[in-house]
Design an enzyme around this catalytic site. Structure first.
Site, PDB file in Angstrom:
ATOM      1  N   ALA A 178       1.179  -4.519   6.725  1.00 41.60           N
ATOM      2  CA  ALA A 178      -0.276  -4.608   7.339  1.00 41.60           C
ATOM      3  C   ALA A 178      -0.502  -3.249   7.381  1.00 41.60           C
ATOM      4  CB  ALA A 178      -0.103  -5.533   8.353  1.00 41.60           C
ATOM      5  N   VAL A 215       1.740  -0.215   2.109  1.00 43.93           N
ATOM      6  CA  VAL A 215       1.319  -0.393   3.385  1.00 43.93           C
ATOM      7  C   VAL A 215      -0.283  -0.257   3.461  1.00 43.93           C
ATOM      8  CG1 VAL A 215       1.430   0.891   5.778  1.00 43.93           C
ATOM      9  CG2 VAL A 215       3.505   0.489   4.615  1.00 43.93           C
ATOM     10  N   CYS A 216      -0.744  -1.029   4.477  1.00 47.58           N
ATOM     11  CA  CYS A 216      -2.015  -0.706   4.819  1.00 47.58           C
ATOM     12  C   CYS A 216      -3.019  -1.106   3.414  1.00 47.58           C
ATOM     13  CB  CYS A 216      -2.398   0.504   5.186  1.00 47.58           C
ATOM     14  SG  CYS A 216      -4.135   0.692   6.248  1.00 47.58           S
ATOM     15  N   THR A 217      -4.045  -0.431   3.210  1.00 53.11           N
ATOM     16  CA  THR A 217      -4.827  -0.853   1.963  1.00 53.11           C
ATOM     17  C   THR A 217      -4.196  -0.274   0.841  1.00 53.11           C
ATOM     18  OG1 THR A 217      -6.096   1.474   2.221  1.00 53.11           O
ATOM     19  CG2 THR A 217      -7.172  -0.653   3.183  1.00 53.11           C
ATOM     20  N   GLY A 218      -3.198   0.300   1.009  1.00 57.29           N
ATOM     21  CA  GLY A 218      -2.425   0.388  -0.313  1.00 57.29           C
ATOM     22  C   GLY A 218      -2.297  -0.834  -1.299  1.00 57.29           C
TER      23      GLY A 218
END
Lengths: 296, 296
Positions: free
Chosen positions: B226, B176-179
């Site tokens: 996202a 999730v996200c910048t993961g």
């Protein structure tokens, strides 16, 4: 107004919004160290020092224009951690509260020490203060929900005395999910409009509150959110009150909160009939316990 | 099929969905103790023992019909905790994963001991295992995002070796996200469709991935979400794959996931122009660092 980075740093509880600021300064320091004052874009396509300085100036100007006095304030926020709380009820709002520059977000344990407090699903969060150490005067008092653990809080005279004391002076008394049962048991919702998780929603009436079927319900200084995931909507509404529309909008963008539930089943009206019936049956014993406590 | 409560108990990582079961049995035991076998509704309006038995039987029947073999499985899920991770990126998905009966959800610290790991906003979560202690074969490998902390992970050969090793056998590789930057740096997104937080979304291309502008993106066994709050949509999609539509629907209802963002600003397209510009400027230095790492 110039952004006072020292003030931002000293007041921050976290660094999500701060990290980029520091990165700007780190990048500028590196550029300076490399003696790159050419003003040209570097080979990798990264901006030159001059471009970065212009970006920073523009960024600071926009921040001042957008937020004014709301950029940096000093709210005292207390969020209760108790064994068996639902972590997502709390971590959703925490994200938004802790992103308010200068706000102090206290994670308050009901336990005697600062050991991590296990949530209903096992995930344990480290508290920052005990009940006694929590500031006396709060801008926000927040209760997450749960099932068995929430009932235990409501049955604890020690914890309920603390809730009543801090609520008596708190500027905003708030909850998500069955956290509103705690507020109700403390007598804080008498004659007040409020909401709760759907499983306990009608039980608000047993405590003298007015169950109000909205995602986020306000009545005076009491703000309650519906079940679990409603904590995000709830927190955005509260940040807007505390810091204004533009600040709240900024955090919505930062959290990329543009939800697209893959399944529309977030209410009894939308869920399949069989799923709804199963879940109502599953929650009915706990609901009975919440109901029984209203009479005690 | 009868619900095997012992099996449910032994396999549970948490108790959110279990608490009501226990409450049924507690209530029935209390009723039995009071010798109330009348079958009549009690004075308080709570169901009689007979009514409760009927409700329990109906509940069990519905569970069997609704979920069948998906009710209880034994997925191994590993979620990475590293200093500076964004807590909401992880706690949103954790709620849904840990509500899968029988699933084992490991909170994996990158640190040498099991001390709570501080997120970017200060909230610290207690890990359950170290990198080395994590099961070798995973059903789900999950990476939350962050800013500076995420870059530190990407710069650590020790952690990246672990990511590559577990990913080489994991049934589902997720973020999730910048993961997704971590997955990209590990070479797992080469030629794959993926998403990220909007601030790092275009940078996926620098790592050879195909930036795909959807809230949740699947490419083979890789599922990426996202920014931040997209973790909820992401997790529901994954639970549906692991446990079927009805199970996912049940958790959506339990989480009351019927979002109503008070402000529509969750994407650069929806946010005000000035807020969007400020945020792009704020994230640009960190974005540059993520971009620079693609070339190293």
């Amino acid at each position: 107004m110039t952004i006072n980075r020292r003030a931002l740093l000293s007041g921050m509880t976290g660094a999500a919004m701060l990290a980029p600021f520091l990165a700007i300064e780190r990048a500028m320091a590196q550029h300076a160290g490399h003696g790159d004052h050419s003003g040209h874009t570097s080979a990798k396509g990264s901006p030159s020092l001059e471009e970065q300085q212009a970006m920073k100036a523009r960024h600071d100007k926009l921040m001042t224009e957008l937020y004014g006095d709301n950029l940096f304030k000093n709210e005292e926020v207390a969020m209760l951690l108790y064994p068996g709380f639902t972590a997502l009820d709390l971590v959703g709002p925490h994200y938004f509260f802790a992103c308010m520059f200068g706000a102090k977000v206290h994670l308050v344990t009901t336990e005697p020490d600062l050991k991590p407090v296990a949530s209903d699903l096992g995930l344990a969060i480290a508290p920052t203060v005990t009940l006694e150490e929590t500031p006396a005067d709060l801008d926000v008092l927040f209760m997450p929900g749960g099932t068995k653990g929430t009932l235990d809080v409501m049955n604890s005279e020690r914890i309920m005395d603390w809730v009543k004391d801090r609520a008596s002076r708190a500027k905003n008394i708030t909850s998500v999910c069955t956290g509103s049962m705690i507020l109700a048991k403390a007598g804080l919702l008498d004659g007040k409009k409020a909401t709760s998780h759907w499983a306990t929603f009608p039980i608000l009436a047993d405590y003298g509150a007015i169950p109000t079927d909205e995602r986020v319900v306000q009545d005076g200084n009491i703000l309650t959110g519906a079940g679990v995931s409603a904590g995000l909507d709830f927190a955005i509404a509260l940040v807007e009150q505390l810091r204004g529309r533009k600040y709240a909008e900024t955090l919505v963008l930062q959290a990329e909160y543009d939800p697209e539930p893959p399944i529309k089943a977030g209410s009894l009206a939308d869920a399949s009939e069989d799923v709804g019936e199963m879940m109502e049956l599953m929650f009915s014993p706990v609901a009975q316990e919440f109901r029984a406590l209203a009479a005690s």
